[in-house]
Design an enzyme around this catalytic site. Structure first.
Site, mmCIF file in Angstrom:
data_model
loop_
_atom_site.group_PDB
_atom_site.id
_atom_site.type_symbol
_atom_site.label_atom_id
_atom_site.label_comp_id
_atom_site.label_asym_id
_atom_site.label_seq_id
_atom_site.Cartn_x
_atom_site.Cartn_y
_atom_site.Cartn_z
ATOM 1 N N ARG A 20 -3.559 6.449 0.908
ATOM 2 C CA ARG A 20 -4.500 8.042 1.664
ATOM 3 C C ARG A 20 -3.739 8.121 2.101
ATOM 4 N NH1 ARG A 20 -9.150 4.521 4.603
ATOM 5 N NH2 ARG A 20 -8.023 2.645 4.298
ATOM 6 N N ARG A 57 1.339 -1.022 0.337
ATOM 7 C CA ARG A 57 -0.232 -0.048 -0.259
ATOM 8 C C ARG A 57 0.173 1.357 -0.090
ATOM 9 N NH1 ARG A 57 -4.038 -2.211 4.801
ATOM 10 N NH2 ARG A 57 -4.952 -3.449 3.618
ATOM 11 N N TYR A 107 -14.370 -12.796 0.417
ATOM 12 C CA TYR A 107 -15.105 -11.867 0.477
ATOM 13 C C TYR A 107 -16.239 -11.597 -0.351
ATOM 14 C CZ TYR A 107 -11.118 -8.722 1.735
ATOM 15 O OH TYR A 107 -10.343 -8.171 2.898
ATOM 16 N N ARG A 113 -7.828 11.385 -5.528
ATOM 17 C CA ARG A 113 -8.612 9.984 -5.458
ATOM 18 C C ARG A 113 -10.348 10.721 -5.611
ATOM 19 N NH1 ARG A 113 -12.774 7.792 -4.237
ATOM 20 N NH2 ARG A 113 -13.058 5.460 -2.413
ATOM 21 N N ASP A 136 -7.051 -3.417 -6.641
ATOM 22 C CA ASP A 136 -7.663 -4.527 -5.611
ATOM 23 C C ASP A 136 -7.889 -5.446 -5.694
ATOM 24 O OD1 ASP A 136 -8.653 -3.393 -2.811
ATOM 25 O OD2 ASP A 136 -10.186 -5.075 -3.624
#
Length: 347
Positions: free
Chosen positions: A29, A25, A154, A38, A75
């Site tokens: 962010r 990552r 998921y 973003r 992702d």
């Protein structure tokens, strides 16, 4: 002629010093420039499928820190999205999917459309490779996918969080049904990874973030065996492209996973003792990791001492410096620069 890219040298079995470094990552962010892009993208799937924006956020940490690798910004759930499973990312909730709960839902998934539906992601890879060949010629480009078990967690549960009871119950109650889902994911993963290599990826990584939820027999059936089959197929299709596996939270089972799956590098999670791993993992396999992401948030002594312990443990064998999990959003960008200074001072 020896490859100049330090990450590829480590994955070929060379012990180089200091080890190459990249961070899970690393594009994300914690960077103000990422947050600007973003906001421009609007929603997360749009960001992942806009080649200009996805390439930009992938390159941002290279410009700041000079990492030895870039990893495609995307992702792990883009594979089920590409196969037709409804997916959205809700602010504060993370991914939300329409759960796959029966044979009809599995039959509706189509690995055959993955390459076409994911074409914008492959354009991102191609743009990255062109930009990196020009501006970062010694930096390797990593493509990736989620491993089948983690992605299935998921898909069956319909969301992240918790310990994925619906997926684990399906594996126990109806292993034949769960095996069908895993088989579909294996096929889709090979298609997806092969397309990334064709577009310019030089290294592949398989993230099995939830492998540690399984008992030993389940770990063999749903993590080791599918990964082994994927790696074997990728080796046949792309023999010069190394694979890194990350079987998170699997402890003492990790060295066996590394050997049996045929990977060239294996990720250590935050809980793993790197001194033990350096002895336990086969010497030709690079070990990757494993600074606590919160030590990176803390900075100072926690960061420096933690990084030096890992460096001391892996010296003299193939290794890649990384975190034990992804960078968290509250990480001060200057602490990443501090970490890079610690690692490079060892050289």
């Amino acid at each position: 002629m020896r490859n100049a890219k330090r990450l590829l040298r480590s994955l070929s079995g060379e012990a180089i010093w200091p080890p190459p470094v990249w961070l899970m990552r690393q594009a994300g962010r914690y960077l103000p420039e990422y947050r600007e892009v973003r906001a421009k993208a609007g929603d997360f799937i749009t960001l992942c499928t806009n080649p200009a924006l996805a390439a930009e956020v992938t390159l941002q940490p290279l410009r700041r820190y000079g990492f030895d690798a870039a990893i495609l910004f995307s992702d792990i759930l883009m594979i089920p999205w590409a196969m037709g499973q409804p997916l959205r990312f809700a602010e504060g909730e993370g991914p939300l999917l329409e759960p796959v709960t029966d044979a009809a839902a599995i039959a509706a998934l189509d690995p055959g459309v993955v390459a076409a539906r994911a074409a914008p992601i492959m354009e991102t890879v191609a743009r990255l490779r062109a930009a990196m060949d020009r501006d970062f010629p010694e930096t390797a480009l990593i493509g990736f996918a989620g491993s089948p078990f983690t992605v299935a967690c998921y898909m069956v549960n319909g969301r992240g969080g918790g310990d994925f009871p619906a997926a684990r119950l399906m594996a126990h109650r109806d292993p034949a049904l769960f095996a069908k889902l895993i088989a579909v994911l294996e096929e889709a993963t090979v298609v997806y990874l092969q397309a990334q290599v064709a577009a310019g990826a030089e290294v592949l990584m398989l993230f099995d973030s939830w492998a540690g939820l399984l008992p030993p027999d389940g770990f063999e059936a749903w993590v080791v065996a599918p990964t082994q089959r994927i790696v074997a197929r990728m080796k046949a299709l792309c023999p010069d492209v190394p694979v890194i596996g990350f079987p998170r939270l699997t402890g003492a089972a990790m060295p066996g996973y590394a050997v049996r799956t045929g990977i060239q590098g294996v990720g250590m999670d935050t809980t793993m003792d790197p001194t033990w791993a350096a002895r336990a993992v086969a010497p030709e396999i690079a070990i990757q990791g494993n600074l606590d992401p919160l030590a990176l948030v803390a900075g100072g002594r926690a960061l420096g001492d933690g990084a030096r312990r890992i460096l001391a443990a892996v010296k003299g064998r193939p290794a890649i410096f990384n975190l034990g999990h992804g960078i968290v959003p509250q990480t001060p960008p200057e602490h990443v620069a501090e970490l890079m200074a610690v690692i490079r001072s060892e050289g």
